[in-house]
Design an enzyme around this catalytic site. Structure first.
Site, PDB file in Angstrom:
ATOM      1  N   CYS A  11       0.868  -1.190   0.000  1.00  0.00           N
ATOM      2  CA  CYS A  11       0.000   0.000   0.000  1.00  0.00           C
ATOM      3  C   CYS A  11       0.900   1.234   0.000  1.00  0.00           C
ATOM      4  O   CYS A  11       2.075   1.130  -0.385  1.00  0.00           O
ATOM      5  CB  CYS A  11      -0.968  -0.025   1.180  1.00  0.00           C
ATOM      6  SG  CYS A  11      -0.175   0.000   2.801  1.00  0.00           S
ATOM      7  N   ASN A  14       2.306   1.431   4.380  1.00  0.00           N
ATOM      8  CA  ASN A  14       2.598   0.148   5.064  1.00  0.00           C
ATOM      9  C   ASN A  14       2.286   0.217   6.565  1.00  0.00           C
ATOM     10  O   ASN A  14       2.938  -0.439   7.378  1.00  0.00           O
ATOM     11  CB  ASN A  14       4.048  -0.311   4.809  1.00  0.00           C
ATOM     12  CG  ASN A  14       4.337  -1.756   5.212  1.00  0.00           C
ATOM     13  OD1 ASN A  14       5.448  -2.081   5.623  1.00  0.00           O
ATOM     14  ND2 ASN A  14       3.366  -2.632   5.118  1.00  0.00           N
ATOM     15  N   CYS A  16      -1.419   0.712   7.387  1.00  0.00           N
ATOM     16  CA  CYS A  16      -2.853   0.420   7.499  1.00  0.00           C
ATOM     17  C   CYS A  16      -3.249  -0.809   6.661  1.00  0.00           C
ATOM     18  O   CYS A  16      -3.476  -1.892   7.201  1.00  0.00           O
ATOM     19  CB  CYS A  16      -3.707   1.618   7.087  1.00  0.00           C
ATOM     20  SG  CYS A  16      -3.507   3.063   8.181  1.00  0.00           S
ATOM     21  N   ARG A  17      -3.326  -0.651   5.338  1.00  0.00           N
ATOM     22  CA  ARG A  17      -3.925  -1.710   4.517  1.00  0.00           C
ATOM     23  C   ARG A  17      -3.023  -2.917   4.307  1.00  0.00           C
ATOM     24  O   ARG A  17      -3.456  -4.062   4.505  1.00  0.00           O
ATOM     25  CB  ARG A  17      -4.357  -1.128   3.160  1.00  0.00           C
ATOM     26  CG  ARG A  17      -5.477  -0.105   3.303  1.00  0.00           C
ATOM     27  CD  ARG A  17      -5.625   0.723   2.049  1.00  0.00           C
ATOM     28  NE  ARG A  17      -4.470   1.576   1.819  1.00  0.00           N
ATOM     29  CZ  ARG A  17      -4.235   2.283   0.729  1.00  0.00           C
ATOM     30  NH1 ARG A  17      -5.099   2.217  -0.267  1.00  0.00           N
ATOM     31  NH2 ARG A  17      -3.185   3.046   0.627  1.00  0.00           N
ATOM     32  N   SER A  18      -1.766  -2.687   3.888  1.00  0.00           N
ATOM     33  CA  SER A  18      -0.928  -3.864   3.593  1.00  0.00           C
ATOM     34  C   SER A  18      -0.532  -4.665   4.847  1.00  0.00           C
ATOM     35  O   SER A  18      -0.466  -5.891   4.766  1.00  0.00           O
ATOM     36  CB  SER A  18       0.280  -3.517   2.714  1.00  0.00           C
ATOM     37  OG  SER A  18       1.148  -2.607   3.329  1.00  0.00           O
ATOM     38  N   ASP A 128      -8.197   3.828   1.159  1.00  0.00           N
ATOM     39  CA  ASP A 128      -7.232   4.251   2.164  1.00  0.00           C
ATOM     40  C   ASP A 128      -7.984   4.781   3.391  1.00  0.00           C
ATOM     41  O   ASP A 128      -8.706   5.776   3.281  1.00  0.00           O
ATOM     42  CB  ASP A 128      -6.372   5.361   1.539  1.00  0.00           C
ATOM     43  CG  ASP A 128      -5.272   5.826   2.465  1.00  0.00           C
ATOM     44  OD1 ASP A 128      -5.292   5.467   3.652  1.00  0.00           O
ATOM     45  OD2 ASP A 128      -4.388   6.559   1.976  1.00  0.00           O
TER      46      ASP A 128
HETATM   47  P1  4NP Z   1      -1.760   2.804   4.115  1.00  0.00           P
HETATM   48  O1  4NP Z   1      -2.403   4.166   4.709  1.00  0.00           O
HETATM   49  O2  4NP Z   1      -1.209   3.165   2.748  1.00  0.00           O
HETATM   50  O3  4NP Z   1      -2.914   1.875   4.057  1.00  0.00           O
HETATM   51  O4  4NP Z   1      -0.681   2.391   5.107  1.00  0.00           O
HETATM   52  C1  4NP Z   1      -1.718   5.375   4.763  1.00  0.00           C
HETATM   53  C2  4NP Z   1      -0.829   5.633   5.796  1.00  0.00           C
HETATM   54  C3  4NP Z   1      -0.187   6.840   5.886  1.00  0.00           C
HETATM   55  C4  4NP Z   1      -0.426   7.811   4.931  1.00  0.00           C
HETATM   56  C5  4NP Z   1      -1.310   7.558   3.885  1.00  0.00           C
HETATM   57  C6  4NP Z   1      -1.940   6.337   3.799  1.00  0.00           C
HETATM   58  N1  4NP Z   1       0.213   9.083   5.035  1.00  0.00           N
HETATM   59  O5  4NP Z   1      -0.057   9.955   4.180  1.00  0.00           O
HETATM   60  O6  4NP Z   1       1.013   9.302   5.939  1.00  0.00           O
END
Ligand code: 4NP
Length: 162
Positions: A11, A14, A16-18, A128
């Site tokens: 994702c 790294n 939340c989703r992955s 997201d």
């Molecule tokens: P992820 O979520 O891609 O599912 O881990 C996010 C985590 C952090 C951010 C964006 C999405 N950020 O902009 O910091």
């Protein structure tokens, strides 16, 4: 025994989703006694959160369904991942675009969207949840990840005869 099947979930951050996909898929193969047939990892296309544990809201949502993600730490995708992994599965189209730019021309594995493995699921991307306020966004991630994990597992089992 044949070589393990190596799967990388990707994702943006790294956190939340992955990591959710990483923990859910790992939990499922452990339940089925198939853990030694796989190598599972996750990474982010961005390096903002390298070294961090999954977001507390992600961990709390996972815990409500009996998954523990606390051992995971964020890392960024690196070029060697394309020689290490048989499946590189993106959570959304932006992640997939970023991976395609980095993917060597001769990559022999499967680079695509994780939700393509979710049978009967029309949603193509895992939304997201990072900037959403409530628990619902994190629960939705889990719903989608659980469905795609089942489909991916069935796909690999068919392909490998396990
Ligand atoms: P992820 O979520 O891609 O599912 O881990 C996010 C985590 C952090 C951010 C964006 C999405 N950020 O902009 O910091």
């Amino acid at each position: 025994m044949s070589e393990p099947v190596r799967i990388l979930f990707v994702c943006l951050g790294n956190i939340c989703r992955s990591p959710t996909a990483h923990g859910v898929f790992e939990n499922r193969i452990e339940q089925l006694g198939l853990a030694e047939r796989f190598q599972i990892d996750s990474a982010g296309t961005a390096a903002y959160h390298v070294g961090k544990a999954p977001d507390p809201r992600t961990q709390a949502a996972a815990r409500r369904r009996g998954y523990s993600l606390e051992h995971l730490r964020a890392r960024a995708v690196d070029d060697e991942d394309f020689s290490r992994f048989d499946f590189i599965l993106a959570m959304d189209d932006a992640n997939l675009r970023d991976l395609r730019v980095r993917c060597p021309r001769g990559y022999k594995g499967h680079l695509g969207l994780f939700l393509d493995f979710a049978e009967g699921q029309r949603t193509r991307e895992v939304p997201d949840p990072y900037y959403t306020s409530g628990e619902a966004g994190f629960d939705e991630v889990l719903d989608l990840v659980e469905a795609a994990s089942e489909g991916l597992l069935r796909h690999v089992q068919r392909e490998q005869g396990i």
